[in-house]
Write a protein that holds these residues in place. Structure first.
Motif, PDB file in Angstrom:
ATOM      1  N   MET A   1      12.300  27.550  42.463  1.00  0.00           N
ATOM      2  CA  MET A   1      12.955  28.436  41.533  1.00  0.00           C
ATOM      3  C   MET A   1      14.274  28.911  42.149  1.00  0.00           C
ATOM      4  O   MET A   1      14.308  29.430  43.256  1.00  0.00           O
ATOM      5  N   ALA A   2      15.333  28.718  41.434  1.00  0.00           N
ATOM      6  CA  ALA A   2      16.653  29.107  41.925  1.00  0.00           C
ATOM      7  C   ALA A   2      16.826  30.616  41.812  1.00  0.00           C
ATOM      8  O   ALA A   2      16.407  31.233  40.841  1.00  0.00           O
ATOM      9  N   THR A   3      17.428  31.183  42.830  1.00  0.00           N
ATOM     10  CA  THR A   3      17.714  32.615  42.773  1.00  0.00           C
ATOM     11  C   THR A   3      19.156  32.810  42.331  1.00  0.00           C
ATOM     12  O   THR A   3      20.036  32.023  42.674  1.00  0.00           O
ATOM     13  N   ARG A   4      19.340  33.823  41.571  1.00  0.00           N
ATOM     14  CA  ARG A   4      20.684  34.144  41.092  1.00  0.00           C
ATOM     15  C   ARG A   4      21.398  35.003  42.111  1.00  0.00           C
ATOM     16  O   ARG A   4      20.864  35.985  42.581  1.00  0.00           O
ATOM     17  N   ARG A   5      22.579  34.627  42.463  1.00  0.00           N
ATOM     18  CA  ARG A   5      23.365  35.400  43.426  1.00  0.00           C
ATOM     19  C   ARG A   5      24.274  36.342  42.652  1.00  0.00           C
ATOM     20  O   ARG A   5      24.887  35.956  41.672  1.00  0.00           O
ATOM     21  N   LYS A   6      24.323  37.529  43.142  1.00  0.00           N
ATOM     22  CA  LYS A   6      25.200  38.509  42.514  1.00  0.00           C
ATOM     23  C   LYS A   6      26.466  38.623  43.334  1.00  0.00           C
ATOM     24  O   LYS A   6      26.424  38.840  44.532  1.00  0.00           O
ATOM     25  N   ALA A   7      27.572  38.477  42.662  1.00  0.00           N
ATOM     26  CA  ALA A   7      28.868  38.628  43.319  1.00  0.00           C
ATOM     27  C   ALA A   7      29.534  39.860  42.724  1.00  0.00           C
ATOM     28  O   ALA A   7      29.430  40.106  41.525  1.00  0.00           O
ATOM     29  N   PRO A   8      30.196  40.640  43.554  1.00  0.00           N
ATOM     30  CA  PRO A   8      30.867  41.810  42.993  1.00  0.00           C
ATOM     31  C   PRO A   8      31.973  41.387  42.033  1.00  0.00           C
ATOM     32  O   PRO A   8      32.670  40.409  42.264  1.00  0.00           O
ATOM     33  N   ARG A   9      32.079  42.130  40.951  1.00  0.00           N
ATOM     34  CA  ARG A   9      33.115  41.824  39.980  1.00  0.00           C
ATOM     35  C   ARG A   9      34.436  42.392  40.464  1.00  0.00           C
ATOM     36  O   ARG A   9      34.457  43.431  41.110  1.00  0.00           O
ATOM     37  N   PRO A  10      35.506  41.740  40.174  1.00  0.00           N
ATOM     38  CA  PRO A  10      36.800  42.305  40.565  1.00  0.00           C
ATOM     39  C   PRO A  10      37.067  43.564  39.748  1.00  0.00           C
ATOM     40  O   PRO A  10      36.738  43.634  38.564  1.00  0.00           O
ATOM     41  N   LEU A  11      37.632  44.581  40.386  1.00  0.00           N
ATOM     42  CA  LEU A  11      37.906  45.828  39.688  1.00  0.00           C
ATOM     43  C   LEU A  11      39.124  45.719  38.784  1.00  0.00           C
ATOM     44  O   LEU A  11      39.214  46.384  37.776  1.00  0.00           O
ATOM     45  N   SER A  12      40.061  44.901  39.147  1.00  0.00           N
ATOM     46  CA  SER A  12      41.287  44.839  38.371  1.00  0.00           C
ATOM     47  C   SER A  12      41.968  43.496  38.589  1.00  0.00           C
ATOM     48  O   SER A  12      41.878  42.920  39.662  1.00  0.00           O
ATOM     49  N   ILE A  13      42.665  43.053  37.588  1.00  0.00           N
ATOM     50  CA  ILE A  13      43.486  41.861  37.772  1.00  0.00           C
ATOM     51  C   ILE A  13      44.876  42.278  38.248  1.00  0.00           C
ATOM     52  O   ILE A  13      45.648  41.460  38.697  1.00  0.00           O
ATOM     53  N   ARG A  14      45.173  43.591  38.131  1.00  0.00           N
ATOM     54  CA  ARG A  14      46.441  44.120  38.629  1.00  0.00           C
ATOM     55  C   ARG A  14      46.342  44.347  40.130  1.00  0.00           C
ATOM     56  O   ARG A  14      45.260  44.452  40.687  1.00  0.00           O
ATOM     57  N   GLU A  15      47.480  44.445  40.763  1.00  0.00           N
ATOM     58  CA  GLU A  15      47.540  44.778  42.190  1.00  0.00           C
ATOM     59  C   GLU A  15      47.026  46.205  42.365  1.00  0.00           C
ATOM     60  O   GLU A  15      47.488  47.121  41.703  1.00  0.00           O
ATOM     61  N   SER A  16      46.033  46.383  43.234  1.00  0.00           N
ATOM     62  CA  SER A  16      45.489  47.722  43.433  1.00  0.00           C
ATOM     63  C   SER A  16      46.335  48.504  44.433  1.00  0.00           C
ATOM     64  O   SER A  16      46.998  47.931  45.296  1.00  0.00           O
ATOM     65  N   CYS A  17      46.299  49.802  44.289  1.00  0.00           N
ATOM     66  CA  CYS A  17      47.081  50.699  45.130  1.00  0.00           C
ATOM     67  C   CYS A  17      46.119  51.626  45.877  1.00  0.00           C
ATOM     68  O   CYS A  17      45.504  52.495  45.260  1.00  0.00           O
ATOM     69  N   PRO A  18      45.967  51.439  47.183  1.00  0.00           N
ATOM     70  CA  PRO A  18      45.068  52.324  47.917  1.00  0.00           C
ATOM     71  C   PRO A  18      45.609  53.750  47.946  1.00  0.00           C
ATOM     72  O   PRO A  18      46.803  53.987  47.735  1.00  0.00           O
ATOM     73  N   PHE A  19      44.726  54.680  48.192  1.00  0.00           N
ATOM     74  CA  PHE A  19      45.114  56.084  48.289  1.00  0.00           C
ATOM     75  C   PHE A  19      45.889  56.308  49.576  1.00  0.00           C
ATOM     76  O   PHE A  19      45.711  55.602  50.556  1.00  0.00           O
TER      77      PHE A  19
END
Length: 121
Positions: A1-19
């Motif tokens: 039985m194949a296990t499904r791998r969870k990958a984090p979804r990208p938060l944005s397609i825009r360039e993110s700006c750290p604090f």
């Protein structure tokens, strides 16, 4: 039985700006939390500036430091109280002087883990 791998979804397609600082990230988390408490629903990438995290990521860093006893109870209490007020304690006022020290200590402890995660630039 194949296990499904969870990958984090990208938060944005825009360039993110750290604090710029842990304080900026912490107060942003509280603004988001207060909006949630009032019934707002969090939608990723809805703000003017794309951020490299969800608000909960900032909270999880603080909660992890608290569980490890790196962040003390007093620092955590001050971060929560003044974060909810959306304003840091004023060290010029006698009654807030100690709280201002704990605020700075707490933010100093948050800074490096947030920097390692790319939340603070």
């Amino acid at each position: 039985m194949a296990t499904r791998r969870k990958a984090p979804r990208p938060l944005s397609i825009r360039e993110s700006c750290p604090f710029m600082s842990a304080e900026e990230a912490w107060l942003w988390f509280w603004r988001c939390q207060l909006a949630r408490d009032e019934g707002a629903r969090f939608v990723a990438d809805a703000g003017d500036t794309a951020r490299p995290c969800d608000p909960d990521d900032v909270y999880r860093v603080a909660a992890g430091l608290r569980r490890q006893n790196v962040l003390g109870a007093r620092q955590a209490m001050v971060l929560a109280c003044y974060g909810r007020a959306l304003a840091p304690p004023d060290a010029r006022l006698e009654e807030e002087r100690q709280a201002a020290r704990w605020w700075e200590e707490g933010l100093t402890l948050l800074e490096e883990p947030l920097r390692r995660k790319g939340i603070v630039g």
